[in-house]
Design a protein around this motif. Structure first.
Motif, PDB file in Angstrom:
ATOM      1  N   GLU A 118     110.434  69.938  30.794  1.00  0.00           N
ATOM      2  CA  GLU A 118     109.485  69.623  31.803  1.00  0.00           C
ATOM      3  C   GLU A 118     109.830  68.596  32.983  1.00  0.00           C
ATOM      4  N   ARG A 151     104.378  83.822  28.776  1.00  0.00           N
ATOM      5  CA  ARG A 151     103.679  82.563  28.640  1.00  0.00           C
ATOM      6  C   ARG A 151     104.100  81.486  29.622  1.00  0.00           C
ATOM      7  N   TRP A 155     102.073  79.448  32.552  1.00  0.00           N
ATOM      8  CA  TRP A 155     102.017  77.854  32.387  1.00  0.00           C
ATOM      9  C   TRP A 155     102.611  77.368  33.839  1.00  0.00           C
ATOM     10  N   LYS A 159     100.636  75.149  36.543  1.00  0.00           N
ATOM     11  CA  LYS A 159     101.041  73.923  36.967  1.00  0.00           C
ATOM     12  C   LYS A 159     101.423  73.417  38.345  1.00  0.00           C
TER      13      LYS A 159
END
Length: 430
Positions: A118, A151, A155, A159
């Motif tokens: 991330e 998935r 996400w 974001k």
């Protein structure tokens, strides 16, 4: 992995080809598959997502590949994230990729542990305008389970909603359909392992043997040759079972006078082979069985010769249908009236040959390839005509995997696997 390490040049070249098709200032993400649970603490054996494997060679779970060719920071132009390994994991689960091993496998020098994803991704997104997301758009796809890739995409878009989004799939469909020489070599190895399995069962089959015993012989031969097993669920269909196209029970006894239709093949290094053969349980075909067998073999040979650069898949199938029709007329399975009165949408031959003749094959058994686009050299196709006659208690399918050539007829990766009726009889009776 049982297979030998693949030359990382393959994956370096695949990435180079992919990024050359990307829009300016864009970033592409590829995820490995999940390990799917069964119940309690049981899981299904891991199968790597073909796209991340194709672009990196990484064959383990919890891996992510990011490609960003225009990144101002040269370290972030290609980045691999792998699950952190340590001594404890090595003892309990076996060794996972170290950063050095990940580089050796993929040729990617920037390797992070997955826990940094991330943070590193955030920095990369500040430089880029567009995300390439990896959706499955194969013409046979039907996925009810949400994948790790799905998935992650959900996400990512939640974001970073201000980025543009485009699809990786059209690029991958074209790239993966045309095979590199290293890929062709891996597919040849899968075919060679399949050949060993098939020759083994020619000596094993006799009246009274059970379909599952034949399956056991095959898996033994495949695994001892560095395959992880069958490329797809094996079909070992004796007698009338052959007329069920996806018969996979393999639980019946093989009787004298019957034929066995095999659709069985090995994988090697995630590359697939796909073989069909039909053999007589007692080692000899009846005259009628042999006549039908030779008709299927003739259609197969003529179909193979049509797989040339520029051929359109749909037109090819139509032409194979014409060849099959003329063979069915000779066998007395169709008459002229059947053909004259046929429905063009479901021609008369479909009563006895209801499936297609060819599909792309590679990392998937039904591999990527845009079927509306003309065939190109180094595409690999199956050729698998069949004639199924429930009233007569047998069905015959013959199938090889062939490579389209720049000029001339395709190269048969299964050219060494016995197929002529006389050779099958000879091998079963020597």
């Amino acid at each position: 992995m049982k297979y030998h390490l693949i030359d990382s040049q393959l994956f370096i070249k695949n990435r180079k080809n992919f990024v050359s098709q990307m829009k300016p200032n864009s970033l592409a993400v590829f995820n490995s598959n999940d390990i799917y649970p069964i119940g309690a603490d049981s899981t299904m054996p891991f199968e790597q997502h073909r796209d991340i494997f194709y672009l990196s060679g990484v064959d383990q779970e919890e891996s992510v590949l990011i490609l960003f060719p225009d990144c101002p920071n040269p370290d972030f132009r290609e980045v691999l994230f792998v699950k952190e390994t340590n001594d404890h994991i090595a003892v309990w689960e076996g060794e996972k990729l170290t950063k050095e091993a990940a580089f050796k496998t993929s040729g990617i020098s920037t390797v992070y542990w997955l826990q940094d994803l991330e943070k590193v991704l955030f920095e990369m997104t500040t430089y880029c305008d567009t995300f390439y997301i990896n959706t499955n758009e194969h013409y046979r796809a039907s996925a009810e389970t949400e994948t790790r890739e799905n998935r992650f995409t959900k996400w990512l878009l939640a974001k970073y909603p201000a980025h543009s989004v485009v699809k990786s799939n059209p690029i991958l469909q074209r790239l993966r359909a045309v095979k590199d020489p290293i890929e062709l070599d891996l597919m040849q190895q899968a075919c060679n392992i399949t050949e060993k399995g098939f020759r083994r069962i020619l000596n094993f089959v006799k009246p009274g043997v059970w379909e599952y015993e034949i399956e056991a012989e095959l898996i033994h031969e495949f695994i001892r040759n560095r395959s992880k097993g069958f490329a797809y669920t094996p079909i070992i269909a004796s007698g009338n079972n052959a007329n069920v196209l996806h018969y996979i029970e393999n639980n019946q006894q093989c009787k004298e006078g019957d034929l066995i239709l095999f659709d069985i093949a090995a994988e090697y290094a995630n590359y697939k082979s796909d073989l069909s053969r039909t053999i007589p349980v007692s080692g000899r075909f009846t005259d009628r069985q042999k006549a039908v067998y030779n008709a299927v073999n003739k259609v197969k040979k003529e179909a193979t010769n049509m797989l040339l650069p520029g051929t359109i898949w749909k037109e090819y199938h139509k032409e194979v249908g014409n060849i099959m029709t003329s063979e069915l007329l000779k066998l007395g399975l169709l008459d002229k009236a059947d053909v004259q009165n046929q429905d063009p949408k479901w021609p008369a031959y479909k009563k006895y040959f209801m499936h297609g003749t060819s599909h792309n094959i590679g990392l998937d058994t039904h591999d990527y390839g845009l079927l509306h686009e003309p065939m190109k050299a180094n595409m690999v196709f199956t050729v698998e005509p069949g004639i199924y006659i429930p009233k007569e208690g047998f069905g015959i399918r013959l199938e090889d995997d062939v490579v389209v050539q720049e000029k001339g007829t395709p190269f048969n990766l299964m050219g060494n696997i016995p197929i002529e009726a006389d050779e099958i009889e000879e091998l079963m009776n020597h």
